[in-house]
Structure formats: C-alpha cells, structure tokens
Design a protein around this motif. Structure first.
Motif, PDB file in Angstrom:
ATOM      1  N   ASP A 144       0.817  -1.217   0.000  1.00 20.27           N
ATOM      2  CA  ASP A 144       0.000   0.000   0.000  1.00 20.27           C
ATOM      3  C   ASP A 144       0.843   1.256   0.000  1.00 20.27           C
ATOM      4  OD1 ASP A 144      -2.772  -1.069   0.177  1.00 20.27           O
ATOM      5  OD2 ASP A 144      -1.900  -2.066   1.927  1.00 20.27           O
TER       6      ASP A 144
ATOM      7  N   GLU B 255       0.146  11.709  -1.386  1.00 13.84           N
ATOM      8  CA  GLU B 255       0.574  10.497  -2.090  1.00 13.84           C
ATOM      9  C   GLU B 255       2.092  10.353  -2.085  1.00 13.84           C
ATOM     10  OE1 GLU B 255      -1.583  12.136  -5.185  1.00 13.84           O
ATOM     11  OE2 GLU B 255      -3.326  10.853  -4.936  1.00 13.84           O
TER      12      GLU B 255
ATOM     13  N   ASP C 191       2.866   6.423  -2.097  1.00 14.54           N
ATOM     14  CA  ASP C 191       1.619   5.674  -2.062  1.00 14.54           C
ATOM     15  C   ASP C 191       1.625   4.617  -3.176  1.00 14.54           C
ATOM     16  OD1 ASP C 191      -1.352   5.732  -1.080  1.00 14.54           O
ATOM     17  OD2 ASP C 191      -1.436   5.595  -3.260  1.00 14.54           O
TER      18      ASP C 191
ATOM     19  N   ILE D 282      -0.323   4.197  -5.644  1.00 10.34           N
ATOM     20  CA  ILE D 282      -0.524   4.660  -7.014  1.00 10.34           C
ATOM     21  C   ILE D 282       0.764   5.221  -7.605  1.00 10.34           C
ATOM     22  CG2 ILE D 282      -3.018   5.083  -6.945  1.00 10.34           C
ATOM     23  CD1 ILE D 282      -2.480   7.972  -6.477  1.00 10.34           C
TER      24      ILE D 282
ATOM     25  N   ARG E 232      -4.659   9.585 -11.817  1.00 10.89           N
ATOM     26  CA  ARG E 232      -4.655   9.320 -10.391  1.00 10.89           C
ATOM     27  C   ARG E 232      -5.746   8.346 -10.011  1.00 10.89           C
ATOM     28  NH1 ARG E 232      -4.681  14.305  -8.078  1.00 10.89           N
ATOM     29  NH2 ARG E 232      -2.506  14.236  -7.462  1.00 10.89           N
ATOM     30  N   LYS E 233      -6.974   8.615 -10.450  1.00  7.15           N
ATOM     31  CA  LYS E 233      -8.107   7.781 -10.042  1.00  7.15           C
ATOM     32  C   LYS E 233      -9.164   7.799 -11.117  1.00  7.15           C
ATOM     33  CE  LYS E 233      -8.272   8.171  -5.212  1.00  7.15           C
ATOM     34  NZ  LYS E 233      -8.530   9.307  -4.328  1.00  7.15           N
ATOM     35  N   LYS E 234     -10.011   6.797 -11.100  1.00  9.04           N
ATOM     36  CA  LYS E 234     -11.101   6.762 -12.066  1.00  9.04           C
ATOM     37  C   LYS E 234     -12.352   6.405 -11.292  1.00  9.04           C
ATOM     38  CE  LYS E 234     -11.804   4.168 -16.117  1.00  9.04           C
ATOM     39  NZ  LYS E 234     -11.307   3.066 -16.948  1.00  9.04           N
ATOM     40  N   LYS E 235     -13.441   7.112 -11.565  1.00 14.35           N
ATOM     41  CA  LYS E 235     -14.689   6.720 -10.896  1.00 14.35           C
ATOM     42  C   LYS E 235     -15.683   6.256 -11.953  1.00 14.35           C
ATOM     43  CE  LYS E 235     -14.541   8.856  -6.443  1.00 14.35           C
ATOM     44  NZ  LYS E 235     -13.694  10.076  -6.430  1.00 14.35           N
TER      45      LYS E 235
END
Ligand code: UDP
Ligand code: MG
Length: 309
Positions: free
Chosen positions: A88, A116, A162, A164, A305-308
């Motif tokens: 993690d 991060e 982090d 990611i 970074r992120k996907k929703k």
C-alpha cells in the motif's frame, strides 16, 4: 490491515545492517494498524551484507531480500525493489542510518492525511565537504533553469510513496534514471518534511564524485533537451554576427570607403559565417535526435490518479 514496505538499497553495508534493522523495527513496532515488511535489495555487495541479510530473512518472515547479480548502482537497485513491491505504501531508506527511522510515524501521518508522496528535505548535514555543497547548489540551479518542471533542492530519496505512485513508477522503463527526478516529474499530491541527516553510521559514502557527476549529467540530459540545443543557439549567434559583419564590410567598401578590408579579413568573416551555419544545422539535427530520444525513453504520456465509474 494495510501494508507498508520499507525499501533499502544495500551496497557493502555489513557494518550497518544489524543496527539499521534494530532501529527501524524499534520504531515500526510502536505503530499499530499497519503491517510492515522490509525489502532489502543487495546491489552486488562484496562484503558480508548478503549473509547478514539472509540471516535476518531466515529469522524474520517480514524480511525480503533481493540479490542483484552485480553492482548496478543505487538507482537501478531502487528500481528493482520498486518493481517487486505489492504493497500500500513504500518508505525508501538508506542503510547507513543517514535517514533516521524516527521520521517513519510522521511519514505515515501525512500519508493518512491524503498525501501520495511524502518527501524529505535536508536542512543541514554535518561535515559535508564545501565542494559537495557547492556542487549540489549549482546542480539544482542549472537543472531548474533548463528543465520544464521544478525540482526542489536538498530533497533526498528518503520518502514515502503511495501505491498509485509505485504503480506509476513501474511504467517507467528508461535506463538512465534518477528515481527521485522521475517522481518529481510525475506530480501527485506531495508534501515535504524537513529533516537533519546525521553522519553515516559506519563506513564511507558509497557515492564517489565520478558517480555523482554521472548522475548529475544523466538527470540534466534526461529531463531537458537544452544541452542538445546549445550547438544550434551558438550557431545562430555566430552566423548572425558574422553575416552582419560581412554586409557591413561590403557596404563599406562599395559606398563609404572609410576602411579598406584585406582579402584575408573577407575570408575569415565568410568562413566564420559558414561555421555558424554548420553549427545551426547541427542544432537542427539535435532537435530531431531530441524527438527520437523522447520517443525511445517511452515515458507514459500522462498518469491517471483515479477513475470513478
Ligand atoms: N547504494 C547502492 N548501490 C550503490 C551505491 C550505494 O545500493 O552503488 C546504497 C547504499 O548502500 C546506501 C544508499 O545507496 O544504502 C546511499 O548510499 P551512500 O550512503 O553511499 O550515499 P550518500 O549518503 O552519500 O547519498
Ligand atoms: Mg549515506
């Protein structure tokens, strides 16, 4: 339970490893809610480092040892370690106790706050030679002047990443690398904590001046095409100056007759003008090489970074 890995590149650190491991586990055993693992990458040590690491690993299942076939240098050792991680977060540390374990809880606190990358900035270092301090100062000045993103001076590899960031780093396959520089290139949410670097616990610094210079040149050439373009700028300058001079000489002898220029001076001026043209062409070729270079290192175009949904 979330897992935090401590990643340590090791090159001839036999005299440090026991103390290092004790100091680190003293700190990590105080931190609840996280599972820690310790990944040591042996970078072709020629002392008893491997033996000590294997002893540690046989006594403690949380110790993982990656043994490289020869000395590849710290940057590659770090890369090998990062590639192997399934975790993690990772905290990168030197084995010589110059990166004090007492900062680990602070790293984790900032990580929990949503950063991060938690990086460190050296505020002082005891007994660093003046020459090295100056070198580091000018290195950052020049690097920031010529590259398209800013690198913060005095930062070190002592940092938390982090998951990611780790996954993004695995996408970078370029050979000449400075891991720290790549991380800065990526962006992400980042914070710095100041820290005082003590002296190395045992042994000599493993980075020789020649290695440092190579690292500096590598990072400048891999984050900026400015050095490549220098020939071109120089060429344009020379041909402009000598082109103007030539026109001035011709006009002067045709209309003004103030000074008489010898044949030799014409030859010199025309010749210099042509040298300027040749250099400009070199600069032009360098631009194309620059494009090829960028394609070859094949950095990811962007990092999500992120996907929703
Ligand atoms: N190191 C490595 N390979 C090398 C040189 C160094 O893995 O070729 C490791 C070394 O064992 C230490 C860290 O990188 O854990 C930092 O090295 P050093 O203390 O010599 O560098 P400095 O503190 O001067 O930056
Ligand atoms: Mg050190």
């Amino acid at each position: 339970m979330k897992k935090v890995s401590i990643l340590v590149p090791v090159y001839n650190e036999g005299d440090n490893l026991f103390t290092f491991f004790n100091e680190v586990t003293k700190v990590t055993s105080q931190i609840a809610n996280y599972e820690f693992e310790y990944v040591f990458v042996d970078d072709g040590s020629r002392d008893n480092s491997v033996k000590i690491l294997e002893d540690l690993a046989s006594k403690n299942k949380k110790v993982i040892v990656l043994e490289l076939s020869r000395n590849f240098g710290k940057e590659i050792a770090l890369t090998a370690g990062i590639d192997s991680l399934k975790t993690d977060a990772v905290i990168i540390m030197d084995a010589d106790l110059q990166h004090p374990p007492k900062y680990i809880p602070e790293f984790i606190k900032h990580w929990e706050d949503g950063f991060e990358i938690v990086a460190t900035q050296r505020v002082s270092i005891q007994k660093q030679p003046l020459f090295r301090k100056l070198g580091s100062y000018f290195f950052y000045k020049i690097l920031n002047f010529i590259s398209e993103f800013q690198t913060v001076p005095q930062t070190t590899d002592f940092r938390l990443l982090d998951k990611i960031v780790i996954e993004a780093l695995k996408e970078f396959r370029e050979r000449n690398r400075m891991v720290r520089g790549l991380i800065d290139w990526m962006g992400f949410k980042k914070t710095f904590i100041p820290f005082e670097a003590p002296e190395r616990f045992a042994g000599e610094a493993r980075y020789s001046y020649s290695k440092l210079v190579r690292l500096a040149v590598n990072s400048m050439t891999s984050f900026s095409l400015f050095p490549l373009r220098l020939a071109g700028y120089f060429g344009i300058l020379i041909s402009t100056v000598f082109g103007c001079l030539f026109i001035f000489m011709v006009l002067n002898s045709l209309f003004l007759h103030i000074t008489v220029f010898s044949a030799l001076s014409y030859v010199i001026v025309i010749n210099s003008f042509l040298i300027g043209i040749v250099l400009s062409c070199l600069g032009l070729i360098a631009l194309y090489i620059g494009h090829i270079y960028i394609e070859v290192i094949d950095r990811p175009l962007y990092i999500v970074r992120k996907k929703k949904n």
